[in-house]
Design a protein around this motif. Structure first.
Motif, short mmCIF file in Angstrom:
data_model
loop_
_atom_site.label_atom_id
_atom_site.label_comp_id
_atom_site.label_asym_id
_atom_site.label_seq_id
_atom_site.Cartn_x
_atom_site.Cartn_y
_atom_site.Cartn_z
N UNK A 49 1.59 3.69 -33.15
CA UNK A 49 0.43 4.19 -32.42
C UNK A 49 0.83 4.99 -31.19
N UNK A 50 1.67 4.42 -30.34
CA UNK A 50 2.08 5.12 -29.13
C UNK A 50 2.84 6.40 -29.45
N UNK A 57 -0.13 14.65 -28.43
CA UNK A 57 -0.22 15.29 -27.12
C UNK A 57 -1.46 14.96 -26.34
N UNK A 58 -2.21 13.95 -26.76
CA UNK A 58 -3.42 13.55 -26.03
C UNK A 58 -3.73 12.08 -26.28
N UNK A 59 -4.31 11.46 -25.25
CA UNK A 59 -4.74 10.07 -25.34
C UNK A 59 -6.26 10.06 -25.27
N UNK A 88 -8.25 5.75 -14.34
CA UNK A 88 -7.29 4.91 -15.06
C UNK A 88 -6.81 5.60 -16.34
N UNK A 89 -7.73 6.26 -17.03
CA UNK A 89 -7.35 6.97 -18.25
C UNK A 89 -6.36 8.09 -17.93
N UNK A 90 -6.56 8.76 -16.80
CA UNK A 90 -5.63 9.81 -16.39
C UNK A 90 -4.24 9.24 -16.14
N UNK A 91 -4.18 8.06 -15.53
CA UNK A 91 -2.88 7.46 -15.25
C UNK A 91 -2.18 7.04 -16.54
N UNK A 92 -2.95 6.50 -17.49
CA UNK A 92 -2.37 6.13 -18.78
C UNK A 92 -1.76 7.36 -19.46
N UNK A 94 -0.76 10.12 -18.08
CA UNK A 94 0.42 10.58 -17.32
C UNK A 94 1.65 9.77 -17.72
N UNK A 95 1.48 8.46 -17.87
CA UNK A 95 2.60 7.62 -18.24
C UNK A 95 3.15 7.96 -19.63
#
Length: 294
Positions: A49-50, A57-59, A88-92, A94-95
């Motif tokens: 999945x990850x 290229x997108x979450x 929070x979604x932006x931080x995920x 980014x990681x």
């Protein structure tokens, strides 16, 4: 084609003499082989999945409300999203080194988005007891949403029940929309948190309801001292904000658990709330062209 096991070869002459044809024998065995292949495919799919998110290229994160994207040159001014989910979604993303894509859910817990793979995860108000058996897993982010009302400091409203007959400004994406109406108040929807809070300051409403965690940060600012009267959340009113993930992906679950632990250990959630409160307060300041109604 999968070869027949040795035991079948030994028993085949005897089975054929008993009237069992090779075709019938194979037909009876194929569903089992097919099921094993499907299970293996599902396991491989879950385990990657990850990796698939990185390759794509997108979450894609499902959340109850997605603030409209700001378009320069339009009449609508930029507004800080009222809820913490988008940050929070932006931080995920980014990681993971990918682009963040926010998807609006039909409800706070829209499992259909996960099943259809229109979302990789949900950020929703949920606790462990909400997880469907074998369906989803819940990982708490450490953020707890609870409704709080703030009012002018000279208000006569002292209890939630005293909101009856009053007007309450509410951001249209608020997770607490409808709460004031249950107490007999008239809710006035506004485009964003800054607009709802501006309505309170200029006297368009008697109160504003939003997440307690964000409002508490806002009330730390000196310019909000005149609006520091509050109706605190009722005991037990808070609900955890959680990652809702498809079950069966231990690797992804472990990654999200680690992220949640890092957020809590570093104080990142509180830092984000403080930043949001300051940005929203600044947006209110820029738009307030009449004195405080006080």
């Amino acid at each position: 084609m999968t070869p027949l096991p040795p035991s079948v070869h030994r028993c085949l002459p005897r089975m054929l003499r008993g009237g069992v044809t090779v075709a019938a024998l194979l037909a009876g065995m194929l569903p089992a082989f097919g099921a094993n292949a499907a299970d293996a495919a599902d396991a491989a799919d879950a385990a990657s999945t990850l990796e698939k998110i990185r390759q794509r290229g997108e979450l894609k994160t499902g959340m109850q409300y997605v603030a409209p994207e700001f378009v320069p040159g339009t009449a609508n001014k930029f507004r800080t999203p009222e809820n913490i989910e988008q940050a929070l979604a932006q931080d995920l993303a980014r990681r993971l080194g990918v682009k963040a894509v926010a998807v609006t859910t039909g409800s706070a817990r829209d499992g259909a988005l996960l099943k259809s793979r229109k979302a990789d995860l949900l950020l929703a108000l949920a606790s462990g007891k909400d997880a469907g058996p074998g369906d989803t897993v819940i990982v708490a982010t450490g953020y707890v949403a609870a409704p709080m009302a703030i009012m002018r400091s000279d208000t006569t409203i002292k209890t939630w029940e005293q909101l009856k007959g009053r007007s309450v400004c509410v951001p249209q994406g608020s997770r607490h929309a409808g709460l004031a109406a249950r107490y007999g108040a008239t809710e006035k929807p506004y485009r964003a948190a800054a607009d709802a809070l501006l309505g309170l300051r200029i006297g368009a409403c008697d109160a504003t309801i939003h997440d307690a965690a964000l409002l508490e940060e806002l009330l730390r600012l000196p310019e909000w001292k005149k609006f520091s009267a509050r109706l605190a959340p009722a005991p037990g009113a808070g609900t955890p904000l959680a990652f809702v993930l498809p079950a069966g992906d231990a690797k992804a679950r472990a990654w999200f658990e680690q992220v949640a632990q890092e957020w809590q250990a570093s104080g990142a959630l509180q830092q984000q709330l403080r930043l949001m409160a300051r940005n929203i307060a600044f947006e209110v300041y820029l738009d307030q062209d009449v004195p405080d109604c006080h």
